[in-house]
Design a protein around this motif. Structure first.
Motif, PDB file in Angstrom:
ATOM      1  N   GLY A  71       0.788   3.153  -4.503  1.00 61.18           N
ATOM      2  CA  GLY A  71       0.541   0.902  -4.256  1.00 61.18           C
ATOM      3  C   GLY A  71       1.319   0.746  -3.368  1.00 61.18           C
ATOM      4  N   LEU A  72       1.999   1.856  -2.664  1.00 58.22           N
ATOM      5  CA  LEU A  72       2.985   1.182  -2.187  1.00 58.22           C
ATOM      6  C   LEU A  72       1.689   0.143  -0.549  1.00 58.22           C
ATOM      7  CD1 LEU A  72       5.909   0.408  -0.722  1.00 58.22           C
ATOM      8  CD2 LEU A  72       6.139   2.772   0.128  1.00 58.22           C
ATOM      9  N   GLU A  73       2.775  -0.460  -0.232  1.00 54.82           N
ATOM     10  CA  GLU A  73       1.789  -0.846   0.670  1.00 54.82           C
ATOM     11  C   GLU A  73       2.625  -0.815   2.336  1.00 54.82           C
ATOM     12  OE1 GLU A  73      -1.019  -4.292   0.109  1.00 54.82           O
ATOM     13  OE2 GLU A  73      -2.195  -3.395  -1.339  1.00 54.82           O
ATOM     14  N   TYR A  74       1.712  -0.375   3.429  1.00 54.22           N
ATOM     15  CA  TYR A  74       3.345  -0.415   4.208  1.00 54.22           C
ATOM     16  C   TYR A  74       2.086   0.114   5.716  1.00 54.22           C
ATOM     17  CZ  TYR A  74       1.791   4.501   4.777  1.00 54.22           C
ATOM     18  OH  TYR A  74       1.637   6.126   5.363  1.00 54.22           O
ATOM     19  N   THR A  85      11.453   7.435   3.013  1.00 53.53           N
ATOM     20  CA  THR A  85      10.544   8.965   2.711  1.00 53.53           C
ATOM     21  C   THR A  85       9.318   8.792   3.952  1.00 53.53           C
ATOM     22  OG1 THR A  85       9.380   8.801   0.423  1.00 53.53           O
ATOM     23  CG2 THR A  85      11.652   9.635   0.798  1.00 53.53           C
ATOM     24  N   LEU A  86       8.912   8.203   4.249  1.00 53.67           N
ATOM     25  CA  LEU A  86       7.227   8.222   5.479  1.00 53.67           C
ATOM     26  C   LEU A  86       7.335   8.191   6.731  1.00 53.67           C
ATOM     27  CD1 LEU A  86       4.909   5.809   3.227  1.00 53.67           C
ATOM     28  CD2 LEU A  86       4.706   8.645   3.365  1.00 53.67           C
ATOM     29  N   ALA A 102      -3.945  -4.929   1.585  1.00 56.39           N
ATOM     30  CA  ALA A 102      -4.996  -3.983   1.134  1.00 56.39           C
ATOM     31  C   ALA A 102      -6.093  -4.201   2.549  1.00 56.39           C
ATOM     32  CB  ALA A 102      -4.878  -3.284  -0.074  1.00 56.39           C
ATOM     33  N   LYS A 103      -6.063  -5.127   2.739  1.00 50.08           N
ATOM     34  CA  LYS A 103      -7.522  -4.863   3.435  1.00 50.08           C
ATOM     35  C   LYS A 103      -7.250  -5.884   4.371  1.00 50.08           C
ATOM     36  CE  LYS A 103     -11.124  -6.375  -0.450  1.00 50.08           C
ATOM     37  NZ  LYS A 103     -11.168  -7.871  -1.733  1.00 50.08           N
ATOM     38  N   HIS A 104      -6.044  -6.329   5.312  1.00 50.81           N
ATOM     39  CA  HIS A 104      -5.839  -5.957   6.574  1.00 50.81           C
ATOM     40  C   HIS A 104      -6.006  -5.045   7.239  1.00 50.81           C
ATOM     41  CE1 HIS A 104      -3.455  -9.546   4.429  1.00 50.81           C
ATOM     42  NE2 HIS A 104      -4.653 -10.027   5.130  1.00 50.81           N
ATOM     43  N   ALA A 105      -5.895  -5.824   8.318  1.00 52.80           N
ATOM     44  CA  ALA A 105      -5.995  -4.616   9.050  1.00 52.80           C
ATOM     45  C   ALA A 105      -5.004  -3.922   9.490  1.00 52.80           C
ATOM     46  CB  ALA A 105      -6.272  -4.932  10.840  1.00 52.80           C
ATOM     47  N   GLY A 106      -4.592  -2.487   9.794  1.00 47.77           N
ATOM     48  CA  GLY A 106      -3.293  -1.606   9.809  1.00 47.77           C
ATOM     49  C   GLY A 106      -2.326  -0.693   8.715  1.00 47.77           C
ATOM     50  N   VAL A 107      -2.826  -1.644   7.328  1.00 50.84           N
ATOM     51  CA  VAL A 107      -1.857  -2.101   5.916  1.00 50.84           C
ATOM     52  C   VAL A 107      -2.749  -0.746   5.279  1.00 50.84           C
ATOM     53  CG1 VAL A 107      -1.873  -2.383   3.861  1.00 50.84           C
ATOM     54  CG2 VAL A 107      -1.148  -4.167   5.955  1.00 50.84           C
ATOM     55  N   LYS A 108      -1.761   0.149   5.110  1.00 47.80           N
ATOM     56  CA  LYS A 108      -2.160   1.481   4.324  1.00 47.80           C
ATOM     57  C   LYS A 108      -1.577   1.497   2.874  1.00 47.80           C
ATOM     58  CE  LYS A 108      -2.055   4.173   8.744  1.00 47.80           C
ATOM     59  NZ  LYS A 108      -1.439   5.192   9.485  1.00 47.80           N
ATOM     60  N   ARG A 147       6.479  -2.535   7.791  1.00 50.64           N
ATOM     61  CA  ARG A 147       6.847  -3.571   7.187  1.00 50.64           C
ATOM     62  C   ARG A 147       5.595  -2.945   5.980  1.00 50.64           C
ATOM     63  NH1 ARG A 147       4.560  -8.163   9.535  1.00 50.64           N
ATOM     64  NH2 ARG A 147       6.799  -7.980  10.162  1.00 50.64           N
ATOM     65  N   VAL A 148       6.518  -2.671   4.364  1.00 54.66           N
ATOM     66  CA  VAL A 148       6.433  -2.583   3.298  1.00 54.66           C
ATOM     67  C   VAL A 148       5.788  -3.182   2.955  1.00 54.66           C
ATOM     68  CG1 VAL A 148       6.964  -0.202   3.660  1.00 54.66           C
ATOM     69  CG2 VAL A 148       8.670  -1.836   3.027  1.00 54.66           C
ATOM     70  N   TRP A 149       5.202  -3.575   1.713  1.00 58.51           N
ATOM     71  CA  TRP A 149       4.577  -4.163   0.492  1.00 58.51           C
ATOM     72  C   TRP A 149       4.965  -3.627  -0.949  1.00 58.51           C
ATOM     73  CZ3 TRP A 149       1.932  -4.144   5.016  1.00 58.51           C
ATOM     74  CH2 TRP A 149       1.859  -5.623   5.703  1.00 58.51           C
TER      75      TRP A 149
END
Length: 197
Positions: free
Chosen positions: A68-71, A127-128, A57-63, A136-138
Protein backbone atom coordinates in the motif's frame (compact mmCIF):
# COMPACT_ATOMS: atom_id res chain seq x y z
CA UNK A 1 -35.64 69.51 -26.98
CA UNK A 2 -32.17 68.32 -27.55
CA UNK A 3 -31.30 66.43 -30.56
CA UNK A 4 -29.65 63.06 -30.23
CA UNK A 5 -27.47 62.05 -33.03
CA UNK A 6 -27.45 58.32 -33.58
CA UNK A 7 -24.15 56.75 -34.42
CA UNK A 8 -24.62 53.87 -36.78
CA UNK A 9 -22.97 50.65 -35.62
CA UNK A 10 -21.32 48.42 -38.05
CA UNK A 11 -23.00 45.02 -38.22
CA UNK A 12 -21.07 42.21 -36.55
CA UNK A 13 -19.99 39.49 -38.94
CA UNK A 14 -20.52 35.77 -38.31
CA UNK A 15 -16.78 35.23 -37.76
CA UNK A 16 -16.82 37.96 -35.11
CA UNK A 17 -19.71 36.27 -33.31
CA UNK A 18 -17.88 32.94 -33.51
CA UNK A 19 -14.73 34.48 -32.01
CA UNK A 20 -16.78 36.13 -29.25
CA UNK A 21 -18.49 32.82 -28.44
CA UNK A 22 -15.16 30.97 -28.44
CA UNK A 23 -13.66 33.58 -26.09
CA UNK A 24 -16.56 33.32 -23.68
CA UNK A 25 -16.37 29.49 -23.79
CA UNK A 26 -12.63 29.61 -23.09
CA UNK A 27 -13.17 31.89 -20.09
CA UNK A 28 -15.82 29.52 -18.70
CA UNK A 29 -13.45 26.54 -19.09
CA UNK A 30 -10.60 28.41 -17.40
CA UNK A 31 -12.94 29.33 -14.55
CA UNK A 32 -14.09 25.73 -14.10
CA UNK A 33 -10.48 24.47 -14.27
CA UNK A 34 -9.36 27.05 -11.72
CA UNK A 35 -12.20 26.15 -9.39
CA UNK A 36 -11.30 22.46 -9.69
CA UNK A 37 -7.61 23.06 -9.03
CA UNK A 38 -8.24 25.25 -5.98
CA UNK A 39 -10.75 22.86 -4.42
CA UNK A 40 -9.05 19.55 -5.25
CA UNK A 41 -6.37 19.86 -2.54
CA UNK A 42 -8.80 20.85 0.25
CA UNK A 43 -11.13 18.03 -0.78
CA UNK A 44 -8.25 15.52 -0.63
CA UNK A 45 -7.20 16.87 2.79
CA UNK A 46 -10.63 16.19 4.18
CA UNK A 47 -10.65 12.58 2.96
CA UNK A 48 -10.07 9.64 5.30
CA UNK A 49 -6.60 8.09 4.78
CA UNK A 50 -7.82 5.15 2.64
CA UNK A 51 -9.74 7.47 0.30
CA UNK A 52 -6.76 9.87 0.11
CA UNK A 53 -4.43 7.01 -0.84
CA UNK A 54 -6.88 5.71 -3.48
CA UNK A 55 -7.23 9.19 -5.03
CA UNK A 56 -3.47 9.84 -4.86
CA UNK A 57 -2.70 6.52 -6.60
CA UNK A 58 -4.53 7.81 -9.69
CA UNK A 59 -2.07 10.69 -10.22
CA UNK A 60 0.39 10.40 -13.08
CA UNK A 61 3.66 8.70 -12.12
CA UNK A 62 2.47 7.39 -8.74
CA UNK A 63 3.15 3.68 -8.19
CA UNK A 64 1.69 1.50 -5.43
CA UNK A 65 3.45 -1.46 -3.80
CA UNK A 66 1.70 -4.60 -2.54
CA UNK A 67 1.79 -3.21 1.02
CA UNK A 68 0.00 0.00 0.00
CA UNK A 69 3.03 2.33 -0.02
CA UNK A 70 2.76 4.88 -2.83
CA UNK A 71 5.79 6.49 -4.42
CA UNK A 72 6.82 8.69 -7.31
CA UNK A 73 10.32 8.58 -8.77
CA UNK A 74 11.61 12.16 -9.05
CA UNK A 75 15.22 11.19 -9.87
CA UNK A 76 15.88 7.61 -10.93
CA UNK A 77 19.35 6.84 -9.55
CA UNK A 78 21.14 3.65 -10.60
CA UNK A 79 22.68 0.48 -9.27
CA UNK A 80 21.55 -1.97 -6.62
CA UNK A 81 19.10 -1.17 -3.83
CA UNK A 82 19.65 -1.67 -0.09
CA UNK A 83 18.12 -4.28 2.19
CA UNK A 84 16.51 -3.89 5.61
CA UNK A 85 19.83 -4.97 7.18
CA UNK A 86 21.74 -2.06 5.60
CA UNK A 87 22.45 1.45 6.83
CA UNK A 88 21.62 4.40 4.56
CA UNK A 89 22.73 8.02 4.27
CA UNK A 90 19.68 10.07 3.23
CA UNK A 91 18.24 13.56 3.07
CA UNK A 92 14.52 13.76 3.76
CA UNK A 93 11.59 16.01 4.49
CA UNK A 94 8.52 14.55 6.21
CA UNK A 95 5.16 16.28 6.14
CA UNK A 96 1.48 15.63 6.63
CA UNK A 97 -0.93 15.79 3.68
CA UNK A 98 -1.71 19.37 4.78
CA UNK A 99 1.89 20.29 3.96
CA UNK A 100 2.85 20.77 7.63
CA UNK A 101 6.48 19.65 7.95
CA UNK A 102 7.07 17.50 11.05
CA UNK A 103 10.70 16.49 10.46
CA UNK A 104 13.51 17.13 8.00
CA UNK A 105 17.23 16.69 7.63
CA UNK A 106 19.29 19.85 7.17
CA UNK A 107 19.79 20.65 3.45
CA UNK A 108 23.08 19.25 2.23
CA UNK A 109 23.61 17.23 5.42
CA UNK A 110 22.50 13.61 4.87
CA UNK A 111 21.51 11.63 7.96
CA UNK A 112 22.66 8.05 8.64
CA UNK A 113 19.98 5.55 9.63
CA UNK A 114 19.52 1.80 10.04
CA UNK A 115 16.91 0.92 7.41
CA UNK A 116 15.30 -1.83 9.49
CA UNK A 117 14.82 0.50 12.48
CA UNK A 118 12.52 3.13 10.95
CA UNK A 119 8.74 2.92 10.41
CA UNK A 120 7.86 0.10 7.97
CA UNK A 121 6.74 2.38 5.12
CA UNK A 122 9.91 4.49 5.25
CA UNK A 123 12.03 1.32 5.37
CA UNK A 124 10.20 -0.14 2.37
CA UNK A 125 10.71 3.07 0.41
CA UNK A 126 14.45 3.04 1.14
CA UNK A 127 14.74 -0.55 -0.11
CA UNK A 128 13.33 0.58 -3.48
CA UNK A 129 15.89 3.35 -3.96
CA UNK A 130 19.29 2.98 -5.62
CA UNK A 131 22.08 5.47 -4.90
CA UNK A 132 21.36 8.93 -6.28
CA UNK A 133 17.58 8.39 -6.38
CA UNK A 134 15.03 10.92 -5.12
CA UNK A 135 11.49 9.71 -4.39
CA UNK A 136 8.31 11.22 -3.01
CA UNK A 137 6.50 8.64 -0.91
CA UNK A 138 3.07 8.51 0.70
CA UNK A 139 2.97 6.20 3.70
CA UNK A 140 -0.49 5.01 4.78
CA UNK A 141 -1.14 4.94 8.55
CA UNK A 142 -0.71 1.16 8.85
CA UNK A 143 2.88 1.52 7.55
CA UNK A 144 3.58 4.62 9.65
CA UNK A 145 2.47 5.32 13.20
CA UNK A 146 -1.00 3.78 12.90
CA UNK A 147 -3.50 4.70 15.59
CA UNK A 148 -1.00 6.37 17.90
CA UNK A 149 0.14 9.99 17.92
CA UNK A 150 3.85 10.64 17.51
CA UNK A 151 4.79 14.18 18.53
CA UNK A 152 3.26 16.55 15.95
CA UNK A 153 1.89 13.61 13.92
CA UNK A 154 -1.81 12.89 14.65
CA UNK A 155 -3.05 9.32 14.87
CA UNK A 156 -4.03 7.68 11.54
CA UNK A 157 -2.01 10.14 9.44
CA UNK A 158 -0.76 9.66 5.91
CA UNK A 159 2.94 10.63 5.94
CA UNK A 160 4.51 12.31 2.91
CA UNK A 161 8.29 12.14 2.47
CA UNK A 162 10.71 13.49 -0.09
CA UNK A 163 13.78 11.25 0.22
CA UNK A 164 17.18 11.40 -1.48
CA UNK A 165 19.36 8.27 -1.20
CA UNK A 166 23.02 9.35 -1.04
CA UNK A 167 24.67 6.11 0.00
CA UNK A 168 24.05 2.79 1.70
CA UNK A 169 26.22 0.00 3.04
CA UNK A 170 25.93 -3.36 4.71
CA UNK A 171 26.12 -3.40 8.47
CA UNK A 172 28.24 -6.22 9.88
CA UNK A 173 26.08 -8.71 11.73
CA UNK A 174 27.45 -10.34 14.87
CA UNK A 175 28.22 -14.00 14.48
CA UNK A 176 28.70 -16.75 17.02
CA UNK A 177 32.49 -16.26 17.07
CA UNK A 178 32.14 -12.59 17.88
CA UNK A 179 29.64 -13.36 20.64
CA UNK A 180 31.66 -16.05 22.40
CA UNK A 181 34.09 -15.29 25.19
CA UNK A 182 37.77 -15.50 24.29
CA UNK A 183 39.90 -18.39 25.52
CA UNK A 184 42.38 -17.67 28.32
CA UNK A 185 45.17 -17.47 25.71
CA UNK A 186 43.27 -14.68 23.84
CA UNK A 187 42.18 -16.77 20.84
CA UNK A 188 38.49 -16.62 19.90
CA UNK A 189 36.40 -18.92 22.05
CA UNK A 190 33.85 -21.40 20.88
CA UNK A 191 30.16 -20.94 21.49
CA UNK A 192 28.57 -23.29 23.96
CA UNK A 193 27.27 -26.52 22.38
CA UNK A 194 23.59 -26.76 21.53
CA UNK A 195 21.97 -29.72 23.20
CA UNK A 196 18.69 -31.30 22.19
CA UNK A 197 16.11 -31.68 24.92
Amino acid sequence: MSEVTAVPLRPVSKSGLTALGAGIGLLVLVGIGGAYMTTRAPVMLSMPPAEFMAANAKHAGVKTTASGLEYQVLVKGDGPTPTLADAALVEYKGSLTSGQVFDASKPGQPVPMQIGQVVPGFAEALTLMPKGAKYRVWIPPQLGYGEREAGPIPANSVLVFDITMHEFASVPQPNAEMMSAPNPDGTPGTPPPVTAQ
